[in-house]
Structures are given as structure tokens and as C-alpha cells.
Design an enzyme around this catalytic site. Structure first.
Site, short mmCIF file in Angstrom:
data_model
loop_
_atom_site.label_atom_id
_atom_site.label_comp_id
_atom_site.label_asym_id
_atom_site.label_seq_id
_atom_site.Cartn_x
_atom_site.Cartn_y
_atom_site.Cartn_z
N GLN A 120 62.08 108.84 27.50
CA GLN A 120 60.78 109.39 27.67
C GLN A 120 60.67 110.47 28.46
OE1 GLN A 120 58.01 106.45 26.75
NE2 GLN A 120 56.79 108.13 26.54
N THR B 142 50.14 107.70 17.27
CA THR B 142 51.78 107.62 17.32
C THR B 142 52.02 107.80 15.67
OG1 THR B 142 51.84 106.16 19.25
CG2 THR B 142 53.73 106.40 18.06
N LYS C 133 58.95 104.15 32.42
CA LYS C 133 58.71 102.99 31.46
C LYS C 133 58.84 101.66 32.20
CE LYS C 133 58.45 102.50 26.80
NZ LYS C 133 58.07 103.38 25.88
N SER D 104 48.07 109.92 24.83
CA SER D 104 47.73 109.34 26.15
C SER D 104 47.46 110.49 27.56
CB SER D 104 49.09 108.53 26.69
OG SER D 104 48.99 107.48 26.14
N GLY E 62 50.73 101.29 26.66
CA GLY E 62 51.48 100.16 25.81
C GLY E 62 52.64 100.56 25.10
N ASP E 63 53.28 99.54 24.65
CA ASP E 63 54.50 99.54 24.01
C ASP E 63 54.66 98.33 23.19
OD1 ASP E 63 57.28 101.64 23.71
OD2 ASP E 63 57.82 99.25 23.51
N ASN F 121 51.44 98.61 15.62
CA ASN F 121 50.75 99.87 15.77
C ASN F 121 51.35 101.08 15.07
OD1 ASN F 121 50.25 102.26 17.65
ND2 ASN F 121 48.16 101.41 17.45
O1 2IT Z 1 57.12 105.01 23.58
C1 2IT Z 1 56.22 105.67 23.86
O2 2IT Z 1 55.92 106.94 23.79
C2 2IT Z 1 55.03 104.90 24.35
N1 2IT Z 1 54.96 103.58 24.08
C3 2IT Z 1 53.78 105.49 24.70
C4 2IT Z 1 53.70 105.72 25.97
C5 2IT Z 1 52.30 106.43 26.70
O3 2IT Z 1 52.42 106.33 27.78
O4 2IT Z 1 51.61 106.36 25.89
#
Ligand code: 2IT
Length: 450
Positions: free
Chosen positions: A111, A210, A126, A382, A165-166, A241
Site C-alpha cells: 500500500q 478499483t 492496512k 478513497s 474496505g478490502d 467488488n
Molecule cells: O487494496 C486496496 O488498495 C484497498 N483495499 C483499498 C484501500 C482504500 O483505502 O481505499
């Protein structure tokens, strides 16, 4: 021993029980060699790589909750605040039974570079839990989310750390967590979580972002190689998603999505996963809480369900897009993909390819779009949501998606330029790591020993 090798050895020794974390560190640091070598003395003296590989803070906590039978259950919650050199920690929460610190650290490490690549001011973090949302009632999900936030709230904030989310965490879970945060703190901090519902601060387009971003990134890859998405057959995995947004945007841009998958097997739909009804079916499957895709073939009888297999064995695709989970493309899958004669793999899920499989794909001429670049559209949007909340305003879907599209075009260009500069070739995997690293490294060096 070179500085990179020295740090790799230390990281391996220190994090021996965390193979996923070691996998990403190994992949990233190896590709940074020419950049590190050009600055070796300076970086080594400042222990830049050691600091980069050590999270700024790791939080681990008990999450007790009461199930529908009145039985108390206990899960473990995590938040890894990895790097805040360029902005507040930002990254999703994953609820899945296989979650442990090694998974959260690999996701948090990736990330850092992903968020840097977006060009936006967000650091890397995360979190998540080993809670399994499958088969849980709505009331159980709510009680779990409330308990999770009852500890997490003290560690986050719009300028501190902003979860989203994830896997296993969608708009419903974000809603329950936001409600609990607001109740405990007595503050409407819109920007403390992203992926919120549209009625309370969520950004139009975040749900699609995404997948749309992945397809826009793939479009740039193809364009760069004198090709286009028009008429392409695309095999994707997953049905959540990310897969949903990917199937929609592929259709928009004239390509045909011919597979989706779940833990139970995969679907071949030669007609294409290309109608509102089929996309709704993906959402219904996700909401069923069963984590299976087989019912798609009952609802659309032209489609075939192949039990227990992954879509990488499907040989008739021009482009493969993994959208399920880490390490879903292993060496045998990479061999099948190469044998299909395809030129492109664009990674949707985080670290979908083992290092061995990645090496095999690339050395056999497959162009790989790495996840930390290709799926950055989610977190980029985001950050747009954070800006909307901070500015007490609402952006139109068009404003959000136009910005997202240009972010994806820029990310592809940054990756291509960085790999050309340091390796003299078009290698998006190396380029993404380098371009993401350069900005973070510069900020860390400027801020002193912190
Ligand atoms: O893996 C990712 O980039 C996400 N799950 C989204 C992370 C976010 O803060 O929108």
C-alpha cells in the site's frame, strides 16, 4: 554484500514466520537495486530501507462479540500503520479467516508504493481481522463491526489513519463501523473511513473505482504496445467488488469478459459477463454469504461451471486479470497462461502472482501490469472521498471518474518512464516499485530520523 542484500537478509531473519510479507519485500527491494546503488552511501547511513521495512506502528487487539446463539466469540483485530511519510496512513480492512500479521504486513507494505503512485498525499496502512463473514447473519456482522471499532477508533482519524474496505469489508461493514465511531467519539468525522454510503459522505464511483481503474490501466498497457481492448476476450478471476467493476468497464470499452471464479471453481460465459442482469448476479452471489459462483450457471444456462479449477487453464483469452486474492497465479498457472499465447496479464488483486510465476511470465514475454499500479484506482478514489469530506462538498460521478481516469493514465506513464530510466526497458513491475519508492524515499530523507 550490497546494501539491498544486507537488508533482505535482516528482514528475512526478523520476519521468518511471515512468507507473504517476505515475498513482497523480496520482489520490491530486488527491483529497486539500480536506484539504491545510485544512492547507496546516503541511504545506508540513514538506514532508509530498514526503516521502510519496519512498520511505524502495529496494533493487535481482542475483538469479542456475541453470536446469534448467545455464545461469545473472540477474534483478533489488526491495524498496521506502515508509513506516513507522504500522508496519513491509508488502506483497507480485510476480514477473512486466513488473516494474520503476515498478510496485513504484506498488504500494508504494498500500500505504501501504491498510494505513492496515485500522486495523492496518502501514506500506507492496512488492517483487518481473522473474522470469517461467510455464513454470518446481518446482526452478527453488525456486532462484530461495532466491537472491532470500539478498539480501533482510538488509533484512527481523518488526519491520522483512514481505513476502508478490502475482502470481506464492503459498504455495509463500513456503515456499521462508521456508526460506532461516530457514537463513541461524538464527531461526524466523514473522512475517517472511506467507501461510505452515498447518503453520509461516500463518493459517487468509489464502488466501481478499483475495477474501472484496472481496466483503464490495462487499456494503457495495450495502447503502449500498439494494441487496443476493442474485441479482446478477457479471463478474470473472482466475483467480488473488484471483479464486478472490471467486468463492467471491460464491456464499456468493447472487450468481452468470458470467465469469473470463486473458491468452488470457475464460470465460462462465452456470451460475456456483459449485462446488468449478470453484474447483479455477481452482487447477489457475494451477498449470499456462501462464497460460491456455481449458481451463475443455473441462472444463465449458456454458461458453464467448472468445479475445483481456476480460470488460468482457460486457453482462449487475450488478456488475463486476476481479481480474487494473493498468490492465485502459481507457477503451473503461469505456464498455462504462457501456453495460451497471450501477451498480457493485468493484476487486479493484491500480489496475485507468486514471485516464481511472475518471473516465468515476464521471462516468456508476457507484459505484466502489477497490482500496486493497476488496482490503485480504489485507494485513489478513497482519497478523492477524503477530499470531498474535508471540503464539505459533494463531487459528481463525472468529476470523480474523470479524475480517476487521468490518475490511471499518469500511473502507467510513471511506471513506464521509471523502468525506461533505470532498466532501459518497458517493465511495469519494476517501474511501479521504483516510481512509488522515489517519492516516499525523498520524503523520508527530508523528514530526518523518524
Ligand atoms: O487494496 C486496496 O488498495 C484497498 N483495499 C483499498 C484501500 C482504500 O483505502 O481505499
Amino acid at each position: 554484500m550490497s546494501y539491498v542484500d544486507e537488508v533482505l537478509a535482516k528482514v528475512k531473519e526478523k520476519n521468518a514466520g511471515e512468507p507473504e510479507f517476505l515475498q513482497t519485500v523480496d520482489e520490491v527491494l530486488n527491483s529497486l537495486r539500480p536506484v539504491i546503488e545510485a544512492n547507496e552511501e546516503k541511504y545506508k547511513k540513514q538506514a532508509l530501507l530498514e526503516r521502510l521495512c519496519e512498520p511505524e506502528r502495529q496494533i493487535k487487539f481482542r475483538v469479542p462479540w456475541v453470536d446469534d446463539n448467545g455464545q461469545v466469540q473472540v477474534n483478533t483485530g489488526y491495524r498496521v500503520q506502515f508509513n506516513s511519510a507522504i500522508g496519513p496512513y491509508k488502506g483497507g480492512l480485510r476480514f477473512a479467516p486466513n488473516v494474520y500479521i503476515g498478510i496485513i504486513k504484506f498488504l500494508g507494505f504494498e500500500q505504501i508504493f501504491k498510494n505513492s503512485l496515485t500522486g495523492l498525499p496518502i501514506g500506507g496502512g492496512k488492517g483487518g481481522s481473522d473474522f470469517d463473514p461467510n455464513g454470518k447473519s446481518d446482526a452478527e456482522i453488525m456486532r462484530f463491526c461495532q466491537s472491532f471499532m470500539t478498539e480501533l477508533y482510538r488509533h484512527i482519524g481523518p488526519e491520522t489513519d483512514v481505513p476502508a474496505g478490502d475482502m470481506g469489508v464492503g459498504a455495509r461493514e463500513i456503515g456499521y463501523m462508521f456508526g460506532q465511531y461516530k457514537r463513541i467519539t461524538d464527531r461526524f468525522d466523514g473522512g475517517v473511513l472511506t467507501g461510505k454510503g452515498l447518503t453520509y459522505g461516500g463518493a459517487l464511483g468509489r464502488a466501481e473505482a478499483t475495477g474501472y481503474g484496472i481496466v483503464w490501466y490495462a487499456e494503457e498497457m495495450l495502447k503502449y504496445n500498439g494494441d487496443s481492448l476493442e474485441g479482446k476476450r478477457v479471463a478474470i478471476s473472482g466475483f467480488g467488488n473488484v471483479a464486478w467493476g472490471t467486468a463492467k468497464k471491460l464491456t464499456d470499452l468493447g472487450a468481452k469478459c468470458v470467465t469469473i471464479s470463486g473458491p468452488d471453481g470457475y464460470i465460462i460465459d462465452e456470451d460475456g459477463v456483459n449485462t446488468e442482469e449478470k453484474w447483479q448476479c455477481m452482487l447477489d452471489l457475494r451477498n449470499s454469504g456462501q462464497n460460491i459462483v456455481a449458481p451463475y450457471a443455473e441462472r444463465f444456462p449458456n454458461a458453464k461451471f467448472i468445479a475445483g479449477k481456476k480460470p488460468w487453464e482457460y486457453a482462449d483469452a487475450d488478456l488475463y486479470i486476476p481479481c480474487a486474492t494473493q498468490n492465485e497465479i502459481r507457477i503451473e498457472d503461469a505456464k498455462a497462461i504462457v501456453a495460451s499465447g497471450t501477451k498480457y496479464v493485468c493484476e487486479g488483486s493484491n500480489m496475485p502472482t507468486t514471485n516464481e510465476a511472475l518471473e516465468y511470465l515476464q521471462s516468456n514475454g508476457v507484459i505484466v501490469g502489477p497490482a500496486k499500479a493497476a488496482n490503485a484506482g480504489g485507494v485513489a478514489t478513497s482519497c478523492i472521498e477524503m477530499g470531498q469530506n474535508a471540503g464539505k462538498t459533494v463531487f459528481s460521478a463525472e468529476q470523480v471518474l474523470d479524475q480517476l481516469h487521468s490518475i490511471m493514465v499518469n500511473i502507467h506513464k510513471a511506471c513506464a518512464d521509471a523502468s525506461m530510466k533505470y532498466y532501459g526497458e518497458y517493465d511495469l513491475v519494476k517501474g511501479a516499485n521504483i516510481a512509488g519508492f522515489e517519492k516516499v524515499a525523498d520524503a523520508m530523507m527530508a523528514q530526518g530520523v523518524v
